[in-house]
Design a protein around this motif. Structure first.
Motif, PDB file in Angstrom:
ATOM      1  N   ASP A 163       1.904   2.950  10.262  1.00  0.00           N
ATOM      2  CA  ASP A 163       2.553   2.195  11.224  1.00  0.00           C
ATOM      3  C   ASP A 163       2.774   1.060  10.964  1.00  0.00           C
ATOM      4  O   ASP A 163       4.025   0.885  11.224  1.00  0.00           O
ATOM      5  CB  ASP A 163       1.782   2.877  12.063  1.00  0.00           C
ATOM      6  N   ASN A 164       1.574   0.422  10.313  1.00  0.00           N
ATOM      7  CA  ASN A 164       2.031  -1.038  10.406  1.00  0.00           C
ATOM      8  C   ASN A 164       3.158  -1.339   9.517  1.00  0.00           C
ATOM      9  O   ASN A 164       4.393  -1.939   9.490  1.00  0.00           O
ATOM     10  CB  ASN A 164       1.085  -1.488   9.958  1.00  0.00           C
ATOM     11  N   ALA A 165       3.816  -0.668   7.927  1.00  0.00           N
ATOM     12  CA  ALA A 165       4.876  -1.374   7.671  1.00  0.00           C
ATOM     13  C   ALA A 165       6.290  -0.314   8.708  1.00  0.00           C
ATOM     14  O   ALA A 165       6.887  -1.154   7.836  1.00  0.00           O
ATOM     15  CB  ALA A 165       4.558   0.633   5.934  1.00  0.00           C
ATOM     16  N   PHE A 178       9.300  -2.160   9.316  1.00  0.00           N
ATOM     17  CA  PHE A 178      10.426  -2.141   8.848  1.00  0.00           C
ATOM     18  C   PHE A 178      11.888  -1.979   9.502  1.00  0.00           C
ATOM     19  O   PHE A 178      12.875  -2.412   9.503  1.00  0.00           O
ATOM     20  CB  PHE A 178      10.252  -0.966   7.707  1.00  0.00           C
ATOM     21  N   HIS A 179      11.375  -1.323  11.120  1.00  0.00           N
ATOM     22  CA  HIS A 179      12.665  -1.458  11.823  1.00  0.00           C
ATOM     23  C   HIS A 179      12.508  -2.366  12.606  1.00  0.00           C
ATOM     24  O   HIS A 179      13.971  -2.751  12.523  1.00  0.00           O
ATOM     25  CB  HIS A 179      11.946  -0.147  12.373  1.00  0.00           C
ATOM     26  N   ALA A 186       9.417   6.701   0.077  1.00  0.00           N
ATOM     27  CA  ALA A 186       7.980   5.645   0.166  1.00  0.00           C
ATOM     28  C   ALA A 186       7.533   6.736   1.219  1.00  0.00           C
ATOM     29  O   ALA A 186       6.301   7.068   1.428  1.00  0.00           O
ATOM     30  CB  ALA A 186       7.584   4.482  -0.232  1.00  0.00           C
ATOM     31  N   PHE A 187       7.771   6.433   2.215  1.00  0.00           N
ATOM     32  CA  PHE A 187       7.480   6.965   3.663  1.00  0.00           C
ATOM     33  C   PHE A 187       7.590   8.503   3.794  1.00  0.00           C
ATOM     34  O   PHE A 187       6.763   9.155   4.578  1.00  0.00           O
ATOM     35  CB  PHE A 187       8.404   6.662   5.045  1.00  0.00           C
ATOM     36  N   ILE A 199       1.068  -1.085  -0.143  1.00  0.00           N
ATOM     37  CA  ILE A 199       0.347   0.787  -0.123  1.00  0.00           C
ATOM     38  C   ILE A 199       1.440   1.289  -0.022  1.00  0.00           C
ATOM     39  O   ILE A 199       0.770   2.149  -0.791  1.00  0.00           O
ATOM     40  CB  ILE A 199      -0.944  -0.205   1.612  1.00  0.00           C
ATOM     41  N   VAL A 200       1.885   0.998   0.786  1.00  0.00           N
ATOM     42  CA  VAL A 200       2.741   2.962   0.881  1.00  0.00           C
ATOM     43  C   VAL A 200       3.382   3.446  -1.134  1.00  0.00           C
ATOM     44  O   VAL A 200       3.511   3.582  -1.133  1.00  0.00           O
ATOM     45  CB  VAL A 200       3.404   2.017   2.765  1.00  0.00           C
ATOM     46  N   PHE A 201       3.527   1.495  -1.161  1.00  0.00           N
ATOM     47  CA  PHE A 201       4.663   1.397  -2.603  1.00  0.00           C
ATOM     48  C   PHE A 201       3.421   2.283  -3.654  1.00  0.00           C
ATOM     49  O   PHE A 201       3.725   3.450  -3.925  1.00  0.00           O
ATOM     50  CB  PHE A 201       5.188   0.167  -2.495  1.00  0.00           C
ATOM     51  N   ALA A 202       2.175   1.403  -3.250  1.00  0.00           N
ATOM     52  CA  ALA A 202       1.332   2.344  -4.263  1.00  0.00           C
ATOM     53  C   ALA A 202       1.089   3.377  -4.385  1.00  0.00           C
ATOM     54  O   ALA A 202       1.195   4.240  -5.286  1.00  0.00           O
ATOM     55  CB  ALA A 202       0.894   1.222  -4.129  1.00  0.00           C
TER      56      ALA A 202
END
Length: 370
Positions: free
Chosen positions: A326-328, A332-333, A354-355, A150-153
């Motif tokens: 937040d989920n991503a 990621f971390h 992206a973020f 979703i973040v990248f899209a």
């Protein structure tokens, strides 16, 4: 079965749209200006040949593994083939004004492939409009990396799309909560009803051009281009307006979120000219920003099923994007699933970009909704 249906939302929703009445993209010969792309051959086999002018079904693709990076890599191999079909459809049209891309943001095909096709179309035809109908999955979906997708899209759509219609599965499901059991077919049908505001012919706009007029109103500010839809259908139009106002208030958090602009469509002769009192009620429910002197337009059309549709560019999208981000970020971390993207050339710097795009979208909405 339900998992399978969620994966193919782009194709199934596209079929629902083309099968709706009146058909929005139908030609005089009964075919449609449409191209279907998916990696599931069984799903594309459900597309009736009579609906398309030629073999506009692309199914000879390898699976995208539910990953944006894999979908993006697959798109690079087949983008020329798809754009050739797009070129043919443009030449078949008397006047091609733009494109509407229907896709999900959960899997690799919808997020990666859909984002790449949007980029290519806008790069080759910058003078034409590009509207994306993007379906957000349930928060507890079947794909462990759907938040990444979703973040990248959204990063792609923010750069290349002119308007993004965000359809949230959870919101649509809640609107059908009065029923004991809600199927994905019912959710598709409800989304198609909501989309009628941009598909149906209206008296206030030229024939078959409603979607572009909606885009000009709702996404006039290019930095804030995400909108949501809603509809209420009933024989009692007074009840319809009350239901619509309640639905609008729920979407705006009962005044918590501001609306930049919107369009309200009525489909009954009794409400073709809304009285001033009703218009004021709807405007108050939408909670418009003060800086926009003409934030809403009221349209009407002829339809056998009376109802009210609305589309609005609302600050509520910030909460949706922040929840997915937040989920991503948590994954990621923790370094979770990063190797799925790294092997296709998407590294940590791409994640950070992206973020940053999501943060910029949130900042633009908060600034515009002051």
């Amino acid at each position: 079965k339900q998992w399978y249906q969620r994966r193919v939302r782009g194709v199934t929703l596209g079929l629902e749209i083309l099968s709706s009445s009146p058909a929005p993209l139908q030609c005089l010969d009964g075919t449609h200006h449409a191209i279907f792309v998916d990696t599931e051959i069984k799903v594309l086999g459900r597309v009736p040949k009579r609906m398309l002018s030629r073999d506009n079904v692309v199914s000879d693709l390898p699976g995208c593994g539910g990953c944006f990076a894999k979908g993006l890599a697959t798109a690079e191999q087949f983008i020329d083939k798809i754009m050739e079909k797009v070129r043919v459809e443009i030449e078949r049209s008397d006047c091609c004004l733009g494109f509407m891309i229907v896709h999900s943001l959960c899997g690799g095909t919808g997020s990666g492939f859909g984002g790449r096709v949007t980029q290519e179309i806008k790069s080759l035809h910058p003078e034409m409009f590009c509207v994306n109908v993007a379906v957000l999955p349930f928060a507890t979906g079947e794909n462990p990396i759907q938040s990444y997708n979703i973040v990248f899209a959204v990063n792609k759509l923010q750069e290349y799309s002119d308007m993004v219609v965000l359809v949230e599965n959870s919101v649509v499901s809640k609107s059908l909560a009065t029923q004991q059991k809600v199927s994905m077919t019912q959710i598709n049908e409800k989304i198609t009803l909501d989309l009628q505001i941009i598909l149906r012919n209206c008296k206030q706009v030229p024939k078959r051009c409603a979607v572009w007029e909606v885009m000009k109103i709702v996404s006039s500010v290019t930095t804030v281009k995400f909108c949501t839809l809603g509809s209420c259908y009933s024989r009692d139009m007074a009840e319809n307006v009350d239901k619509s106002i309640r639905a609008i208030k729920q979407r705006t958090g009962f005044g918590k979120y501001r609306t930049i602009s919107g369009v309200v469509l009525t489909s009954d002769t009794k409400l073709q000219l809304l009285d001033k009192r009703t218009e004021n009620k709807i405007q108050k429910a939408l909670n418009f920003v003060q800086w926009n002197p003409f934030p809403v337009e009221f349209w009407c059309c002829q339809n056998k099923q009376p109802g009210v549709n609305f589309v609005m560019n609302n600050e509520h999208v910030v909460q949706t994007l922040l929840a997915e981000t937040d989920n991503a970020l948590l994954k990621f971390h923790a370094g979770a699933y990063l190797h799925w993207f790294d092997k296709y050339g998407i590294g940590k710097r791409d994640f950070q970009n992206a973020f940053e795009t999501i943060d910029k979208i949130v900042e633009n909405y908060r600034y515009s909704c002051k």
